[in-house]
Design a protein around this motif. Structure first.
Motif, PDB file in Angstrom:
ATOM      1  N   LEU A  34       0.830  -1.206   0.000  1.00  0.00           N
ATOM      2  CA  LEU A  34       0.000   0.000   0.000  1.00  0.00           C
ATOM      3  C   LEU A  34       0.866   1.258   0.000  1.00  0.00           C
ATOM      4  CD1 LEU A  34      -2.866  -0.997   2.492  1.00  0.00           C
ATOM      5  CD2 LEU A  34      -2.972  -0.863  -0.005  1.00  0.00           C
ATOM      6  N   SER A  35       1.951   1.227   0.773  1.00  0.00           N
ATOM      7  CA  SER A  35       2.867   2.371   0.797  1.00  0.00           C
ATOM      8  C   SER A  35       3.498   2.586  -0.572  1.00  0.00           C
ATOM      9  CB  SER A  35       3.965   2.155   1.840  1.00  0.00           C
ATOM     10  OG  SER A  35       3.416   2.059   3.134  1.00  0.00           O
ATOM     11  N   ALA A  36       3.869   1.487  -1.234  1.00  0.00           N
ATOM     12  CA  ALA A  36       4.468   1.595  -2.564  1.00  0.00           C
ATOM     13  C   ALA A  36       3.483   2.194  -3.563  1.00  0.00           C
ATOM     14  CB  ALA A  36       4.942   0.227  -3.041  1.00  0.00           C
ATOM     15  N   ILE A  37       2.238   1.753  -3.507  1.00  0.00           N
ATOM     16  CA  ILE A  37       1.228   2.201  -4.474  1.00  0.00           C
ATOM     17  C   ILE A  37       0.845   3.658  -4.239  1.00  0.00           C
ATOM     18  CG2 ILE A  37      -1.166   1.894  -5.229  1.00  0.00           C
ATOM     19  CD1 ILE A  37      -0.796  -1.121  -4.597  1.00  0.00           C
ATOM     20  N   PHE A  38       0.599   4.032  -2.972  1.00  0.00           N
ATOM     21  CA  PHE A  38       0.002   5.337  -2.683  1.00  0.00           C
ATOM     22  C   PHE A  38       0.999   6.406  -2.206  1.00  0.00           C
ATOM     23  CE2 PHE A  38      -3.452   2.281  -2.252  1.00  0.00           C
ATOM     24  CZ  PHE A  38      -4.461   2.896  -2.974  1.00  0.00           C
ATOM     25  N   ILE A  39       2.226   5.996  -1.802  1.00  0.00           N
ATOM     26  CA  ILE A  39       3.157   6.978  -1.240  1.00  0.00           C
ATOM     27  C   ILE A  39       4.514   6.964  -1.936  1.00  0.00           C
ATOM     28  CG2 ILE A  39       4.348   7.743   0.854  1.00  0.00           C
ATOM     29  CD1 ILE A  39       2.095   6.470   2.491  1.00  0.00           C
ATOM     30  N   LEU A  40       5.124   5.786  -2.058  1.00  0.00           N
ATOM     31  CA  LEU A  40       6.527   5.699  -2.467  1.00  0.00           C
ATOM     32  C   LEU A  40       6.748   5.727  -3.976  1.00  0.00           C
ATOM     33  CD1 LEU A  40       7.689   2.966   0.085  1.00  0.00           C
ATOM     34  CD2 LEU A  40       7.943   5.439   0.276  1.00  0.00           C
ATOM     35  N   ALA A  41       5.867   5.097  -4.732  1.00  0.00           N
ATOM     36  CA  ALA A  41       6.060   5.042  -6.188  1.00  0.00           C
ATOM     37  C   ALA A  41       5.868   6.425  -6.805  1.00  0.00           C
ATOM     38  CB  ALA A  41       5.083   4.044  -6.807  1.00  0.00           C
ATOM     39  N   PRO A  42       6.589   6.737  -7.881  1.00  0.00           N
ATOM     40  CA  PRO A  42       6.421   8.034  -8.540  1.00  0.00           C
ATOM     41  C   PRO A  42       4.978   8.250  -8.983  1.00  0.00           C
ATOM     42  CG  PRO A  42       8.363   6.900  -9.373  1.00  0.00           C
ATOM     43  CD  PRO A  42       7.631   5.911  -8.518  1.00  0.00           C
ATOM     44  N   ALA A  43       4.598   9.507  -9.110  1.00  0.00           N
ATOM     45  CA  ALA A  43       3.227   9.852  -9.521  1.00  0.00           C
ATOM     46  C   ALA A  43       2.901   9.208 -10.875  1.00  0.00           C
ATOM     47  CB  ALA A  43       3.084  11.367  -9.607  1.00  0.00           C
ATOM     48  N   HIS A  44       1.651   8.857 -11.034  1.00  0.00           N
ATOM     49  CA  HIS A  44       1.109   8.267 -12.257  1.00  0.00           C
ATOM     50  C   HIS A  44       1.570   6.819 -12.480  1.00  0.00           C
ATOM     51  CE1 HIS A  44      -0.206  12.291 -13.048  1.00  0.00           C
ATOM     52  NE2 HIS A  44       1.033  12.746 -13.187  1.00  0.00           N
ATOM     53  N   THR A  45       2.227   6.221 -11.469  1.00  0.00           N
ATOM     54  CA  THR A  45       2.549   4.799 -11.569  1.00  0.00           C
ATOM     55  C   THR A  45       1.289   3.985 -11.303  1.00  0.00           C
ATOM     56  OG1 THR A  45       4.794   5.197 -10.744  1.00  0.00           O
ATOM     57  CG2 THR A  45       3.994   2.933 -10.659  1.00  0.00           C
ATOM     58  N   ARG A  46       0.958   3.081 -12.208  1.00  0.00           N
ATOM     59  CA  ARG A  46      -0.264   2.292 -12.062  1.00  0.00           C
ATOM     60  C   ARG A  46      -0.127   1.300 -10.918  1.00  0.00           C
ATOM     61  NH1 ARG A  46      -1.789  -0.715 -17.247  1.00  0.00           N
ATOM     62  NH2 ARG A  46      -3.641  -1.136 -15.978  1.00  0.00           N
ATOM     63  N   ALA A  47      -1.198   1.144 -10.158  1.00  0.00           N
ATOM     64  CA  ALA A  47      -1.195   0.205  -9.027  1.00  0.00           C
ATOM     65  C   ALA A  47      -0.912  -1.217  -9.503  1.00  0.00           C
ATOM     66  CB  ALA A  47      -2.533   0.264  -8.291  1.00  0.00           C
ATOM     67  N   LEU A  48      -1.477  -1.561 -10.660  1.00  0.00           N
ATOM     68  CA  LEU A  48      -1.286  -2.908 -11.195  1.00  0.00           C
ATOM     69  C   LEU A  48       0.179  -3.161 -11.539  1.00  0.00           C
ATOM     70  CD1 LEU A  48      -3.055  -5.376 -11.804  1.00  0.00           C
ATOM     71  CD2 LEU A  48      -3.194  -4.600 -14.175  1.00  0.00           C
ATOM     72  N   SER A  49       0.877  -2.122 -11.985  1.00  0.00           N
ATOM     73  CA  SER A  49       2.304  -2.260 -12.300  1.00  0.00           C
ATOM     74  C   SER A  49       3.107  -2.581 -11.046  1.00  0.00           C
ATOM     75  CB  SER A  49       2.829  -0.971 -12.935  1.00  0.00           C
ATOM     76  OG  SER A  49       2.133  -0.676 -14.125  1.00  0.00           O
ATOM     77  N   VAL A  50       2.728  -1.970  -9.920  1.00  0.00           N
ATOM     78  CA  VAL A  50       3.401  -2.231  -8.651  1.00  0.00           C
ATOM     79  C   VAL A  50       3.108  -3.653  -8.182  1.00  0.00           C
ATOM     80  CG1 VAL A  50       3.556  -1.562  -6.210  1.00  0.00           C
ATOM     81  CG2 VAL A  50       3.346   0.197  -7.981  1.00  0.00           C
ATOM     82  N   ILE A  51       1.859  -4.047  -8.262  1.00  0.00           N
ATOM     83  CA  ILE A  51       1.441  -5.364  -7.765  1.00  0.00           C
ATOM     84  C   ILE A  51       2.078  -6.494  -8.569  1.00  0.00           C
ATOM     85  CG2 ILE A  51      -0.551  -6.897  -7.464  1.00  0.00           C
ATOM     86  CD1 ILE A  51      -2.220  -4.349  -6.919  1.00  0.00           C
ATOM     87  N   LEU A  52       2.193  -6.300  -9.884  1.00  0.00           N
ATOM     88  CA  LEU A  52       2.716  -7.360 -10.752  1.00  0.00           C
ATOM     89  C   LEU A  52       4.234  -7.292 -10.956  1.00  0.00           C
ATOM     90  CD1 LEU A  52      -0.059  -7.425 -13.508  1.00  0.00           C
ATOM     91  CD2 LEU A  52       0.148  -8.866 -11.472  1.00  0.00           C
ATOM     92  N   ASP A  53       4.886  -6.345 -10.307  1.00  0.00           N
ATOM     93  CA  ASP A  53       6.340  -6.192 -10.446  1.00  0.00           C
ATOM     94  C   ASP A  53       7.041  -7.307  -9.668  1.00  0.00           C
ATOM     95  OD1 ASP A  53       8.982  -5.477 -10.474  1.00  0.00           O
ATOM     96  OD2 ASP A  53       8.654  -3.391  -9.900  1.00  0.00           O
ATOM     97  N   PRO A  54       7.745  -8.226 -10.334  1.00  0.00           N
ATOM     98  CA  PRO A  54       8.392  -9.344  -9.616  1.00  0.00           C
ATOM     99  C   PRO A  54       9.485  -8.884  -8.653  1.00  0.00           C
ATOM    100  CG  PRO A  54       9.049  -9.314 -11.930  1.00  0.00           C
ATOM    101  CD  PRO A  54       7.949  -8.329 -11.792  1.00  0.00           C
ATOM    102  N   SER A  55      10.240  -7.833  -9.001  1.00  0.00           N
ATOM    103  CA  SER A  55      11.279  -7.319  -8.113  1.00  0.00           C
ATOM    104  C   SER A  55      10.666  -6.742  -6.841  1.00  0.00           C
ATOM    105  CB  SER A  55      12.103  -6.238  -8.825  1.00  0.00           C
ATOM    106  OG  SER A  55      12.822  -6.780  -9.903  1.00  0.00           O
TER     107      SER A  55
END
Length: 321
Positions: A34-55
């Motif tokens: 949740l922190s990665a999706i809503f706080i840490l990831a750069p703006a306009h990064t899709r939530a699905l991209s974070v969830i499916l990122d293997p790294s």
């Protein structure tokens, strides 16, 4: 009734679950995502991209396992202390021998390094340092007043910095959230010292209440609680936190209630109540992170609905053929 051997295996598994505090692991993983999706990831990064990122998955898994190994080594050194402070937990934890705990500890650390190395050598170096600090804290640093509390909280939030380094995105909003979380965890750690005073005395842990007394501890906790209002004000006034500002306003009420209860507390049970209130506040904070941008959840719901519609259409077409 289960056979004796099966009961023994069940007790050992339950004991191991207690030692690594398995109930915390899914919460930590959820908090990191949740922190990665809503706080840490750069703006306009899709939530699905974070969830499916293997790294991302490997980093979160490595963080959770490293925290679990930290609980094991902490339990290993705190045996005498837990015998007094948490007798029921002590009786459950002793079903796993100290030797077995040690083997599991090193095995988990090996898995963490392997997972981190798959991501990058920098991640492997980061987690090597993190696991060393977890051991050094449990072995030495936690016995010293103030220093032990500061390091304990630093180690609690350090896995989130692994994600911050991964996304290479440092904003004032992230600093505001980090300071708020740090102060909240510090208050909880210091109240926990008051709760565990008898065990710390027996184990010769020079915590703040042991060294300077309960009154000085309460005074310092009061100052830190008032300081927590600063990051709350900064986040509400200068950062876009969306509906999460409702949680931040609510946290002020809870902190003031904790502060009142702290000065009224006379027994270990009272301190335990304050400790649990802060645990609830932290858990509520994790659950409220999506309030920063609820549109992400709405968009995610639409994506799932569209996927289900397409899947249903494909099935219907297959039947018609």
């Amino acid at each position: 009734m289960f056979p004796r051997r099966q009961r023994l295996v069940f007790l050992k598994l339950l004991s191991l679950f207690s030692v690594v505090r398995g109930y915390n692991i899914p919460i930590v993983m959820l908090a990191q995502y949740l922190s990665a999706i809503f706080i840490l990831a750069p703006a306009h990064t899709r939530a699905l991209s974070v969830i499916l990122d293997p790294s991302m998955f490997l980093l979160v898994l490595a963080s959770s396992l490293a925290i679990a190994s930290g609980y094991i080594i902490n339990n290993f050194y705190d045996l005498k202390k837990d015998y007094i402070n948490r007798p029921y937990k002590f009786n459950l934890d002793r079903w796993v021998s100290q030797k077995t705990k040690f083997y599991i500890y090193f095995s988990i650390n090996g898995v963490v390094l392997l997972l981190a190395w798959i991501v990058s050598y920098r991640a492997a170096l980061f987690f090597s340092g993190y696991m060393f600090l977890l051991w050094f804290y449990s072995h030495k640093l936690k016995k010293y007043p103030i220093v032990g509390n500061l390091i304990a909280v630093f180690l609690a939030i350090l896995p989130f910095f692994a994600l911050l380094l991964y996304y290479k995105n440092l904003e004032w909003k992230i600093i505001g959230h980090a300071v708020f979380l740090y102060l909240l965890l510090l208050i909880r750690e210091m109240i926990k010292d008051l709760e565990n005073l008898q065990g710390d005395l027996a184990a010769n842990y020079q915590t703040l209440p042991v060294r300077f007394g309960e009154i000085w501890s309460k005074r310092l906790i009061t100052v830190i609680t008032l300081l927590t209002l600063l990051p709350i004000y900064f986040l509400v006034e200068y950062c876009d936190v969306g509906l999460m500002e409702l949680y931040l306003y609510g946290s002020i009420m809870v902190l003031l209630l904790v502060l009142w209860g702290l000065w009224e507390a006379k027994s270990r049970r009272n301190y335990n109540m304050m400790h649990n209130m802060l645990k609830f506040l932290l858990l509520a904070g994790v659950c409220c992170i999506p309030l920063i941008n609820p549109k992400v959840l709405v968009h995610g719901k639409k994506v799932i609905e569209n996927y289900e519609k397409k899947a249903l259409s494909s099935v219907q077409m297959g039947h018609s053929i």
